[in-house]
Write an enzyme that holds these catalytic residues in place. Structure first.
Site: not given
Ligand code: GLA
Length: 727
Positions: A479-480, A549
């Site tokens: 993730d980032c 998301d």
């Molecule tokens: C981001 C990702 C999510 C989840 C959160 C966790 O928002 O897109 O899918 O992994 O971080 O903090």
């Protein structure tokens, strides 16, 4: 020979499958662009460089002895700034005299089989001798800067991959101020610009508008790709549809600050440049040093935007995704994020795994919250040690319990980030990106690690490797979740701070390369607050990327449709969640137009829902090859139609089609026959559900019979699928 040099005419002709590209070396060794489009056999093409009237205000080079030739109006292969071309330029070098005049001319070329790797950068690759490369060397005689233009032609796709390598062969340092990956000078402005814009939870929305005189552009200067624009642009002729007309697709294999600039000049000729965003970019080249640009990919389609997308899909799966998972069946996963957020422990995860196993799910992914003191999103990024208060007995014991159930295990990381409230920050505050004397801006309570630094990358690699090498981890979600402000590195001297953003991207690629090389069996999925770094650079390392998301199935339609313009369906991370809108059935059908998986608490499913999940899991397996390796057809676009969204997958041999319709809002009219593209008109197809037989020709020209779906049968959020099999 896909690449031909007509020595008499000094014309290069590049023939990819269904796509010809041509340029020539003109008088005084100007490298002039001639053609990009449908295949042509000719090499007598020099007349194509005259595009409209000569402008008396355009500078002339008297040596050329052609009153109709000026770098200000001719189509050029890789235009440099300051020597008479007043349009946007691909290359600008500031030399020791302080001016930025750059004037590159052809010196030599070579043609060879295969495709070179690009040092430190993702790049498309050859498979089984299907590629040939042309390198054209050009030189600016005053600064001694040599620009080598690379063109790789793929024999099995209408694709040309391009980049530039710039080398300082002079005796003084120079500064690169602009160094794009590719330029395309087109003869007419009869094109629409098609691109993708968005924001968090609403990525990849498609827009289409005619080119205008002047400059139009899409950029990122966020340090990452960002959800705001994708590094992708198509030009579609005004009449082009999904399946007809011409389209040129341009994509950039880069995950940082990018630019796609289009300038339509006064004669109506567009120039397209794509590459690193020159804003906040400057690169110092000492004598003997070289700079390699990211790779640009150019696709030609005579079959509309759909044809262009299908080329991108297959080409990227075949020639870009280097993971062993690119074309290997991927495990069906359930992710803990929307089910538990930070609120989990080992027992809860084991319960998830137990429930998931009973449903046929193959992998459990433990998302954010397993490390350091990570009880919420305020702390602990950078502390990649297992929190044994949450995971009692440790990670190995948890994974063992999950594996014992017959379920594989995946884990979440955010390797580029650091919270001020972390042990790592307390030990190394200068590892966070920032400018001395200025406060850090925070985003999601976090800072970005200075990935330009080897010591930082070594530390994170080691922390990750310690966990991965000691545990049976089959998958990583990388993730980032923030972008870069106050961009500077404590390790770079002032005259090199302009290199920061590109060095950051190179650092991320280096770390990703180290992880995927050390642990090649791991399935890597990228993510950036959803689809905020959905780009082909990332696809090189990870064959799938979490698309958004937003897991609402209706919103997902435009997100996934948009992403499909350039990115393979097999790369679009899509899960069924507990989001309130639409039923489980529709959620499953939308997620099947992607990697497919679950993002919910499986303990909360009703008996009826459990049966539906089992049926969805069966569909995942039944249609896996069709969806992952078939041809994707966008039929009714959710951004153009207020009511319906339709799409279909067709197998490469055209013996099978899976058609899906989602009713976003019930339409006022009855269900009209819908014409289906992509089938073989000579074949006869049986609707698996009703037993009705149609010829491919009838489905294509007359349409699919939807009359049995009465006005009230399909309501808002409902969906239907049809599976056709050729007899
Ligand atoms: C981001 C990702 C999510 C989840 C959160 C966790 O928002 O897109 O899918 O992994 O971080 O903090």
């Amino acid at each position: 020979m896909p690449i031909l040099f007509d020595a008499e005419r000094r014309v290069f002709k590049l023939d990819a499958k269904g796509f010809t590209y041509a340029m020539m070396v003109y008088r005084e060794n100007y490298l002039v662009h001639l053609y990009a489009g449908a295949p042509i056999p000719d090499t007598d093409l020099s007349y194509l460089m005259y595009r409209g009237w000569f402008d008396s205000l355009s500078p002339l080079n008297p040596q050329v002895e052609d009153p109709n030739f000026s770098v200000d109006i001719q189509p050029l292969e890789y235009p440099a700034g300051g020597a008479g071309d007043f349009r946007i330029s691909a290359l600008s070098v500031r030399g020791k005299a302080g001016d930025a005049v750059t004037d590159i001319r052809y010196v030599s070329h070579k043609i060879y089989q295969g495709k070179p790797a690009l040092p430190g950068l993702p790049a498309t690759f050859d498979r089984e001798g299907a590629a040939q490369t042309l390198e054209v060397e050009t030189l600016d005689a005053v600064t001694g800067v040599k620009a080598t233009l690379l063109y790789t032609v793929f024999e099995d796709y209408p694709v040309i991959a391009r980049s530039a390598r710039v080398e300082n062969t002079g005796d003084s340092p120079v500064n690169l101020e602009r160094v794009y990956s590719a330029c395309l000078d087109l003869p007419t402005m009869g094109w629409d610009m098609v691109h993708l814009y968005g924001r968090w939870a609403k990525e990849n929305t498609t827009v289409r508008h005619p080119l205008q005189h002047g400059i139009q552009a899409i950029h990122s200067k966020r340090g990452m790709t960002g959800p705001n624009h994708s590094p992708f642009l198509a030009l579609a002729d005004h009449t082009a549809t999904e399946e007809t007309g011409e389209a040129l697709g341009m994509s950039l294999l880069y995950s940082g600050n990018f630019a796609f600039d289009v300038e339509v000049d006064t004669r109506g000729c567009p120039r397209v440049l794509w590459g690193i965003n020159p804003e906040e970019f400057r690169w110092r080249l000492e004598p003997g040093e070289a700079f390699q640009t990211p790779e640009a990919v150019l696709v030609y389609s005579a079959n509309g935007l759909g044809g262009m997308s299908r080329t991108f899909h297959h080409f990227y799966l075949d020639h870009l995704c280097r993971s062993q998972w690119a074309k290997k069946k991927r495990p069906l996963l359930i992710n803990s994020w929307e089910a538990a957020y930070f609120d989990f422990d080992d027992d809860k995860l084991v319960e998830f795994a137990k429930e998931a196993k009973a449903l046929g799910i193959e992998m459990l992914v433990m998302d954010d919250g397993w490390f350091g003191n990570r009880c919420d999103d305020h702390r602990a990024l950078g502390d990649w040690w297992v929190n044994e208060e949450k995971l009692k007995g440790g990670l190995s014991s948890l994974i063992q319990r999950v594996n014992d159930l017959g379920v594989q295990f995946g884990i979440w990381y955010e390797p580029e980030m650091i919270n001020p409230d972390s042990d790592l920050y307390r030990a190394h505050p200068d590892w966070a990106i920032g400018v001395q004397g200025r406060e850090h801006s925070l985003s999601r309570h976090q800072c970005v690690l200075d990935m330009t630094r080897q010591d930082v990358r070594d530390n994170i690699f080691q922390q990750m490797a310690d966990v991965i090498s000691q545990n049976n981890i089959a998958y990583i979600k990388w993730d980032c979740n923030r972008h870069i402000s106050e961009a500077a590195s404590a390790q770079l001297p002032p005259e090199r701070q302009g290199e920061f953003f590109h060095r950051y991207v190179l650092g991320v690629y280096d770390l990703m390369d180290r992880i995927t090389t050390a642990f090649p069996h791991i399935l890597l999925e990228n993510c950036s607050s959803g689809g905020g770094r959905f780009d082909p650079g990332m696809l090189y390392y990870s064959p799938q990327i979490w698309a958004s998301d937003c897991t609402d199935p209706i919103e997902r339609l435009s997100i996934q449709f948009g992403a499909s313009l350039c990115y393979p369906i097999a790369s679009l991370g899509a899960h069924v969640s507990a989001s309130p809108r639409a039923g489980l059935e529709t959620k499953g059908r939308v997620a099947l137009c992607g990697t497919f998986g679950y993002e919910l608490d499986p303990r909360k499913l009703t008996e009826e829902e459990r049966e539906m999940v089992k049926a969805q899991v069966a569909d995942y397996h039944k249609y896996y090859d069709l969806i992952h390796y078939g041809d994707f057809y966008r039929i009714t676009s959710p951004t153009e139609d207020p009511f319906l969204c339709d799409w279909a997958f067709v197998s490469p041999d055209k013996t099978e089609m899976l058609f899906t319709r989602v009713v976003m809002r019930r339409p006022p009219n009855v269900y009209q026959p819908l014409r289906l593209p992509g089938l073989d008109p000579e074949k006869f197809y049986t609707d698996e559900d009703t037993g009705k037989v149609y010829s491919g020709a009838l489905l294509q020209h007359g349409g699919l019979d939807l009359s049995s779906y009465g006005r009230n049968e399909l309501s808002d959020g409902d969906s239907l699928v049809k599976h056709f099999v050729a007899r």
